[in-house]
Design a protein around this motif. Structure first.
Motif, PDB file in Angstrom:
ATOM      1  N   TRP A   1       0.960  -1.293   0.008  1.00  0.00           N
ATOM      2  CA  TRP A   1       0.088  -0.038  -0.098  1.00  0.00           C
ATOM      3  C   TRP A   1       0.854   1.276   0.066  1.00  0.00           C
ATOM      4  O   TRP A   1       1.968   1.165   0.643  1.00  0.00           O
ATOM      5  N   ARG A   2       0.395   2.376  -0.530  1.00  0.00           N
ATOM      6  CA  ARG A   2       1.044   3.541  -0.640  1.00  0.00           C
ATOM      7  C   ARG A   2      -0.259   4.591  -0.112  1.00  0.00           C
ATOM      8  O   ARG A   2      -1.276   4.613  -0.870  1.00  0.00           O
ATOM      9  N   LEU A   3       0.240   5.407   0.620  1.00  0.00           N
ATOM     10  CA  LEU A   3      -0.593   6.770   0.842  1.00  0.00           C
ATOM     11  C   LEU A   3      -0.883   7.766   0.013  1.00  0.00           C
ATOM     12  O   LEU A   3       0.382   8.242  -0.392  1.00  0.00           O
ATOM     13  N   THR A   4      -1.738   7.949  -0.587  1.00  0.00           N
ATOM     14  CA  THR A   4      -2.085   8.790  -1.537  1.00  0.00           C
ATOM     15  C   THR A   4      -2.882  10.105  -1.037  1.00  0.00           C
ATOM     16  O   THR A   4      -3.565   9.991  -0.109  1.00  0.00           O
ATOM     17  N   PRO A   5      -3.196  11.040  -1.999  1.00  0.00           N
ATOM     18  CA  PRO A   5      -4.485  11.975  -1.615  1.00  0.00           C
ATOM     19  C   PRO A   5      -5.579  11.511  -1.436  1.00  0.00           C
ATOM     20  O   PRO A   5      -6.404  12.025  -0.680  1.00  0.00           O
ATOM     21  N   GLU A   6      -6.079  10.315  -2.081  1.00  0.00           N
ATOM     22  CA  GLU A   6      -7.170   9.836  -2.036  1.00  0.00           C
ATOM     23  C   GLU A   6      -7.256   8.676  -0.789  1.00  0.00           C
ATOM     24  O   GLU A   6      -8.284   8.100  -0.515  1.00  0.00           O
ATOM     25  N   GLY A   7      -6.191   8.385  -0.111  1.00  0.00           N
ATOM     26  CA  GLY A   7      -6.099   7.634   1.052  1.00  0.00           C
ATOM     27  C   GLY A   7      -5.126   6.448   0.613  1.00  0.00           C
ATOM     28  O   GLY A   7      -4.264   6.594  -0.189  1.00  0.00           O
ATOM     29  N   TRP A   8      -5.246   5.461   1.543  1.00  0.00           N
ATOM     30  CA  TRP A   8      -4.241   4.153   1.005  1.00  0.00           C
ATOM     31  C   TRP A   8      -4.866   3.496  -0.120  1.00  0.00           C
ATOM     32  O   TRP A   8      -6.156   3.041  -0.259  1.00  0.00           O
ATOM     33  N   ARG A   9      -3.970   3.110  -1.190  1.00  0.00           N
ATOM     34  CA  ARG A   9      -4.287   2.586  -2.242  1.00  0.00           C
ATOM     35  C   ARG A   9      -3.228   1.434  -2.526  1.00  0.00           C
ATOM     36  O   ARG A   9      -2.136   1.760  -2.439  1.00  0.00           O
ATOM     37  N   TYR A  10      -3.635   0.363  -2.872  1.00  0.00           N
ATOM     38  CA  TYR A  10      -2.483  -0.637  -3.146  1.00  0.00           C
ATOM     39  C   TYR A  10      -1.807  -0.509  -4.619  1.00  0.00           C
ATOM     40  O   TYR A  10      -2.249  -0.013  -5.466  1.00  0.00           O
ATOM     41  N   VAL A  11      -0.706  -0.752  -4.424  1.00  0.00           N
ATOM     42  CA  VAL A  11       0.301  -0.621  -5.573  1.00  0.00           C
ATOM     43  C   VAL A  11       0.815  -2.153  -6.135  1.00  0.00           C
ATOM     44  O   VAL A  11       1.000  -2.344  -7.276  1.00  0.00           O
ATOM     45  N   LEU A  12       0.661  -3.130  -5.277  1.00  0.00           N
ATOM     46  CA  LEU A  12       0.837  -4.435  -5.587  1.00  0.00           C
ATOM     47  C   LEU A  12       0.040  -5.433  -4.706  1.00  0.00           C
ATOM     48  O   LEU A  12      -0.150  -5.253  -3.521  1.00  0.00           O
ATOM     49  N   ASP A  13      -0.505  -6.416  -5.464  1.00  0.00           N
ATOM     50  CA  ASP A  13      -1.209  -7.420  -4.801  1.00  0.00           C
ATOM     51  C   ASP A  13      -0.986  -8.808  -5.454  1.00  0.00           C
ATOM     52  O   ASP A  13      -0.812  -8.907  -6.737  1.00  0.00           O
ATOM     53  N   THR A  14      -0.782  -9.659  -4.527  1.00  0.00           N
ATOM     54  CA  THR A  14      -0.499 -11.331  -5.089  1.00  0.00           C
ATOM     55  C   THR A  14      -0.857 -12.024  -4.120  1.00  0.00           C
ATOM     56  O   THR A  14      -1.151 -11.580  -2.821  1.00  0.00           O
ATOM     57  N   GLY A  15      -0.911 -13.321  -4.349  1.00  0.00           N
ATOM     58  CA  GLY A  15      -1.365 -14.425  -3.334  1.00  0.00           C
ATOM     59  C   GLY A  15      -0.947 -15.935  -3.863  1.00  0.00           C
ATOM     60  O   GLY A  15      -0.601 -16.102  -4.956  1.00  0.00           O
ATOM     61  N   THR A  16      -1.234 -16.594  -2.947  1.00  0.00           N
ATOM     62  CA  THR A  16      -0.894 -18.001  -3.245  1.00  0.00           C
ATOM     63  C   THR A  16      -2.422 -18.829  -2.942  1.00  0.00           C
ATOM     64  O   THR A  16      -3.356 -18.487  -2.152  1.00  0.00           O
ATOM     65  N   VAL A  17      -2.408 -19.992  -3.581  1.00  0.00           N
ATOM     66  CA  VAL A  17      -3.668 -20.635  -3.284  1.00  0.00           C
ATOM     67  C   VAL A  17      -3.219 -22.040  -2.503  1.00  0.00           C
ATOM     68  O   VAL A  17      -2.241 -22.406  -2.918  1.00  0.00           O
ATOM     69  N   ASN A  18      -3.944 -22.302  -1.693  1.00  0.00           N
ATOM     70  CA  ASN A  18      -3.514 -23.825  -0.677  1.00  0.00           C
ATOM     71  C   ASN A  18      -4.037 -24.980  -1.714  1.00  0.00           C
ATOM     72  O   ASN A  18      -5.075 -24.885  -2.232  1.00  0.00           O
ATOM     73  N   THR A  19      -3.075 -25.690  -1.340  1.00  0.00           N
ATOM     74  CA  THR A  19      -3.377 -27.048  -2.170  1.00  0.00           C
ATOM     75  C   THR A  19      -4.192 -27.771  -1.280  1.00  0.00           C
ATOM     76  O   THR A  19      -3.985 -28.077  -0.078  1.00  0.00           O
ATOM     77  N   PRO A  20      -5.216 -28.584  -1.868  1.00  0.00           N
ATOM     78  CA  PRO A  20      -6.229 -29.512  -0.908  1.00  0.00           C
ATOM     79  C   PRO A  20      -5.368 -30.600  -0.330  1.00  0.00           C
ATOM     80  O   PRO A  20      -4.324 -31.027  -1.194  1.00  0.00           O
ATOM     81  N   PRO A  21      -5.426 -30.964   0.785  1.00  0.00           N
ATOM     82  CA  PRO A  21      -4.678 -32.156   1.256  1.00  0.00           C
ATOM     83  C   PRO A  21      -4.884 -33.682   0.398  1.00  0.00           C
ATOM     84  O   PRO A  21      -5.869 -33.879  -0.330  1.00  0.00           O
ATOM     85  N   THR A  22      -4.050 -33.997   0.191  1.00  0.00           N
ATOM     86  CA  THR A  22      -4.044 -35.348  -0.642  1.00  0.00           C
ATOM     87  C   THR A  22      -4.370 -36.815   0.437  1.00  0.00           C
ATOM     88  O   THR A  22      -4.355 -36.573   1.486  1.00  0.00           O
ATOM     89  N   ALA A  23      -4.631 -37.631  -0.302  1.00  0.00           N
ATOM     90  CA  ALA A  23      -5.313 -38.770   0.298  1.00  0.00           C
ATOM     91  C   ALA A  23      -4.539 -39.270   1.286  1.00  0.00           C
ATOM     92  O   ALA A  23      -4.651 -39.725   2.380  1.00  0.00           O
ATOM     93  N   SER A  24      -3.291 -39.508   0.977  1.00  0.00           N
ATOM     94  CA  SER A  24      -2.244 -39.927   1.850  1.00  0.00           C
ATOM     95  C   SER A  24      -1.913 -38.927   3.051  1.00  0.00           C
ATOM     96  O   SER A  24      -1.456 -39.581   4.081  1.00  0.00           O
ATOM     97  N   SER A  25      -1.813 -37.677   3.009  1.00  0.00           N
ATOM     98  CA  SER A  25      -1.638 -36.978   4.079  1.00  0.00           C
ATOM     99  C   SER A  25      -2.758 -36.886   5.135  1.00  0.00           C
ATOM    100  O   SER A  25      -2.887 -36.424   5.991  1.00  0.00           O
ATOM    101  N   GLU A  26      -3.916 -37.321   4.585  1.00  0.00           N
ATOM    102  CA  GLU A  26      -4.999 -37.202   5.467  1.00  0.00           C
ATOM    103  C   GLU A  26      -5.212 -38.651   6.451  1.00  0.00           C
ATOM    104  O   GLU A  26      -5.768 -38.705   7.389  1.00  0.00           O
TER     105      GLU A  26
END
Length: 151
Positions: free
Chosen positions: A125-150
């Motif tokens: 986030w960067r503080l701008t005259p309009e307020g806080w605005r994101y400059v970069l957004d990213t994420g990860t996806v959780n992988t579902p557990p496999t049958a062997s890990s359950e």
């Protein structure tokens, strides 16, 4: 203690307060961003909270750069994307911050159902005259557990 040392100490203390205040403000803006997505839709929220030069980093895809390009990239998004920040960091000047947390996606918009996808995200986030605005957004996806890990 010299005046210079005293002044430097006060400046450091003021900067710490600015950083602490910035973290809280950025985390509240992140919460507001999620609420905006729930009320107005994913595309509207990602557009509204984006800085003009914002960048979305996505797996297996080119970056999406710019507020209008972000709106176009999310134009067909439906369902409910919910997220909640777990924490954050801020620069000493109090005008730059990072938030991170958990996200969940509900294609039918029902948060009482199990999400079809979850993961972690980071927003810068960067503080701008309009307020806080994101400059970069990213994420990860959780992988579902496999049958062997359950087992």
């Amino acid at each position: 203690m010299s005046f210079v040392s005293f002044a430097a100490g006060l400046l450091a203390l003021a900067n710490m307060q600015n950083a602490d205040t910035a973290i809280e403000a950025a985390m509240q803006t992140d919460r507001d961003f999620a609420a905006h997505a729930a009320e107005h839709g994913i595309a509207a929220a990602f557009h509204y909270y984006a800085a003009e030069d914002a960048r979305l980093i996505q797996a297996n895809s080119d970056d999406v750069v710019g507020r209008e390009a972000i709106l176009q990239s999310r134009a067909n998004a439906s369902g409910l994307l919910h997220w909640e920040p777990r924490g954050g960091y801020a620069g000493e000047a109090g005008d730059f911050a990072v938030t991170y947390g958990d996200w969940s996606y509900y294609p039918d918009g029902d948060r009482n159902a199990d999400p079809v996808a979850t993961g972690d995200y980071t927003s810068v986030w960067r503080l701008t005259p309009e307020g806080w605005r994101y400059v970069l957004d990213t994420g990860t996806v959780n992988t579902p557990p496999t049958a062997s890990s359950e087992e």
